[in-house]
Design a protein around this motif. Structure first.
Motif, PDB file in Angstrom:
ATOM      1  N   GLY A 192      20.869  -3.354 -14.066  1.00  0.00           N
ATOM      2  CA  GLY A 192      20.219  -2.206 -13.242  1.00  0.00           C
ATOM      3  C   GLY A 192      18.809  -2.777 -12.536  1.00  0.00           C
ATOM      4  O   GLY A 192      18.492  -2.296 -11.613  1.00  0.00           O
ATOM      5  N   HIS A 193      18.237  -3.861 -13.363  1.00  0.00           N
ATOM      6  CA  HIS A 193      17.096  -4.259 -12.697  1.00  0.00           C
ATOM      7  C   HIS A 193      17.094  -5.698 -13.302  1.00  0.00           C
ATOM      8  O   HIS A 193      17.405  -6.130 -14.199  1.00  0.00           O
ATOM      9  CB  HIS A 193      15.864  -3.583 -13.473  1.00  0.00           C
ATOM     10  CG  HIS A 193      15.670  -2.114 -13.375  1.00  0.00           C
ATOM     11  ND1 HIS A 193      15.138  -1.398 -12.202  1.00  0.00           N
ATOM     12  CD2 HIS A 193      16.501  -1.125 -14.012  1.00  0.00           C
ATOM     13  CE1 HIS A 193      15.242  -0.012 -12.595  1.00  0.00           C
ATOM     14  NE2 HIS A 193      16.037   0.036 -13.553  1.00  0.00           N
ATOM     15  N   GLY A 194      16.309  -6.702 -12.610  1.00  0.00           N
ATOM     16  CA  GLY A 194      16.146  -7.998 -12.990  1.00  0.00           C
ATOM     17  C   GLY A 194      17.308  -8.809 -12.798  1.00  0.00           C
ATOM     18  O   GLY A 194      18.207  -8.528 -12.075  1.00  0.00           O
ATOM     19  N   PRO A 195      17.271 -10.183 -13.225  1.00  0.00           N
ATOM     20  CA  PRO A 195      18.239 -11.346 -12.954  1.00  0.00           C
ATOM     21  C   PRO A 195      19.658 -10.922 -13.466  1.00  0.00           C
ATOM     22  O   PRO A 195      19.623 -10.210 -14.621  1.00  0.00           O
ATOM     23  CB  PRO A 195      17.552 -12.460 -13.314  1.00  0.00           C
ATOM     24  CG  PRO A 195      16.752 -12.055 -14.512  1.00  0.00           C
ATOM     25  CD  PRO A 195      16.346 -10.706 -14.110  1.00  0.00           C
ATOM     26  N   ARG A 196      20.414 -11.704 -13.048  1.00  0.00           N
ATOM     27  CA  ARG A 196      21.879 -11.434 -13.823  1.00  0.00           C
ATOM     28  C   ARG A 196      22.028 -12.347 -14.997  1.00  0.00           C
ATOM     29  O   ARG A 196      20.902 -13.313 -15.153  1.00  0.00           O
ATOM     30  CB  ARG A 196      22.919 -12.048 -12.735  1.00  0.00           C
ATOM     31  CG  ARG A 196      23.213 -11.448 -11.446  1.00  0.00           C
ATOM     32  CD  ARG A 196      24.095 -12.037 -10.638  1.00  0.00           C
ATOM     33  NE  ARG A 196      24.216 -11.404  -9.169  1.00  0.00           N
ATOM     34  CZ  ARG A 196      25.308 -11.428  -8.451  1.00  0.00           C
ATOM     35  NH1 ARG A 196      26.366 -12.180  -8.746  1.00  0.00           N
ATOM     36  NH2 ARG A 196      25.145 -11.065  -7.086  1.00  0.00           N
ATOM     37  N   SER A 197      22.788 -12.246 -15.707  1.00  0.00           N
ATOM     38  CA  SER A 197      23.096 -13.228 -16.862  1.00  0.00           C
ATOM     39  C   SER A 197      24.707 -13.164 -17.201  1.00  0.00           C
ATOM     40  O   SER A 197      25.355 -12.374 -16.528  1.00  0.00           O
ATOM     41  CB  SER A 197      22.224 -12.457 -18.085  1.00  0.00           C
ATOM     42  OG  SER A 197      22.277 -13.483 -19.171  1.00  0.00           O
ATOM     43  N   THR A 198      24.845 -13.753 -18.419  1.00  0.00           N
ATOM     44  CA  THR A 198      26.349 -13.492 -18.782  1.00  0.00           C
ATOM     45  C   THR A 198      26.166 -12.746 -20.167  1.00  0.00           C
ATOM     46  O   THR A 198      25.345 -12.802 -20.872  1.00  0.00           O
ATOM     47  CB  THR A 198      27.080 -14.935 -18.932  1.00  0.00           C
ATOM     48  OG1 THR A 198      26.345 -15.700 -19.845  1.00  0.00           O
ATOM     49  CG2 THR A 198      26.975 -15.628 -17.657  1.00  0.00           C
ATOM     50  N   PHE A 199      27.688 -12.233 -20.372  1.00  0.00           N
ATOM     51  CA  PHE A 199      27.691 -11.926 -21.891  1.00  0.00           C
ATOM     52  C   PHE A 199      27.425 -12.797 -22.950  1.00  0.00           C
ATOM     53  O   PHE A 199      27.015 -12.381 -23.977  1.00  0.00           O
ATOM     54  CB  PHE A 199      28.913 -10.968 -22.046  1.00  0.00           C
ATOM     55  CG  PHE A 199      29.107  -9.616 -20.986  1.00  0.00           C
ATOM     56  CD1 PHE A 199      27.918  -8.986 -21.017  1.00  0.00           C
ATOM     57  CD2 PHE A 199      30.302  -9.587 -20.535  1.00  0.00           C
ATOM     58  CE1 PHE A 199      27.903  -7.776 -20.310  1.00  0.00           C
ATOM     59  CE2 PHE A 199      30.384  -8.260 -19.744  1.00  0.00           C
ATOM     60  CZ  PHE A 199      29.164  -7.367 -19.506  1.00  0.00           C
ATOM     61  N   GLY A 200      28.029 -14.057 -22.666  1.00  0.00           N
ATOM     62  CA  GLY A 200      27.902 -15.083 -23.862  1.00  0.00           C
ATOM     63  C   GLY A 200      26.397 -15.460 -23.994  1.00  0.00           C
ATOM     64  O   GLY A 200      25.918 -15.430 -25.087  1.00  0.00           O
TER      65      GLY A 200
END
Length: 215
Positions: A192-200
């Motif tokens: 909802g806020h900030g950069p993307r990441s991955t679940f890993g």
């Protein structure tokens, strides 16, 4: 295939997300918290047809522009889970509290439940009910694109707040561990806020839910 583009809106830099089928150009906007004209301009620039307005939960920075967007476009409001009705009923109060443009209470055209599938063009979004930040919070996931829009459940290096009415930290952690992480380490998520990441990445390194916390 579904395509995704993030458009941060509101003073809280909330990640409103355009998602569309690249074959039919049918589009949805996930969490139109505000700045509706900007969102409509993005749709027009890409020549997309808005057919759905999707809400992960009922907080003002995520839902504050939904009623205006529906009035302008005619697209139905879908989601979140019905347990967030009290948040949507209080949108006007929330807008005053956080000095947002006035928002009206709303009831979605459709509530969502865990396991629902939402068609969008020739593809679809899977709905996961992930309570904790709010009781009715949902996540939208597309397996083909390997992308999830998780709202305020999980962030890069953090998790959603649980100091709101009817929030629950145990439910939040359980949602992340049993609903999100099993989707796969390679799944990219839009918070909802900030950069993307991955679940890993979060499973390995997030101090709230990663291996450092749970072993």
């Amino acid at each position: 295939m579904l395509m995704f583009e993030v458009v941060p809106v509101t003073p809280f830099a909330q990640n409103a997300t355009l998602v569309w089928c690249d074959e039919t150009q049918e589009a949805a906007i996930i969490d139109p918290g505000g700045e509706v004209d900007r969102l409509l301009n993005h749709l027009a620039t890409k020549q997309l047809k808005l057919v759905k307005i999707l809400l992960t939960h009922g907080h003002i920075d995520h839902a504050g522009g939904a009623a205006e967007l529906k009035a302008t476009s005619g697209a139905p409001i879908i989601g979140p889970h019905k347990a967030d009705q009290f948040w949507l009923d209080g949108l006007g109060q929330q807008s005053l509290m956080f000095n947002f443009p006035e928002a009206q209470p709303l009831t979605p055209d459709q509530w969502l439940n865990d396991g629902d599938q939402l068609a969008l063009g020739n593809s679809s979004l899977q709905v996961l009910h992930c309570p904790g930040h709010t009781p009715g919070h949902v996540v939208f996931y597309n397996s083909e694109s390997k992308i999830a829009q998780v709202g305020d459940v999980l962030f890069a290096g953090s998790v959603g707040r649980t100091d709101f009415p009817k929030s629950n930290q145990q439910d939040l952690i359980e949602s992340i561990k049993t609903k999100l992480f099993p989707l796969g380490d390679d799944i990219q998520f839009i918070p909802g806020h900030g950069p993307r990441s991955t679940f890993g990445e979060e499973k390995r390194n997030n101090p709230f839910v990663g291996s450092q916390q749970f072993g």
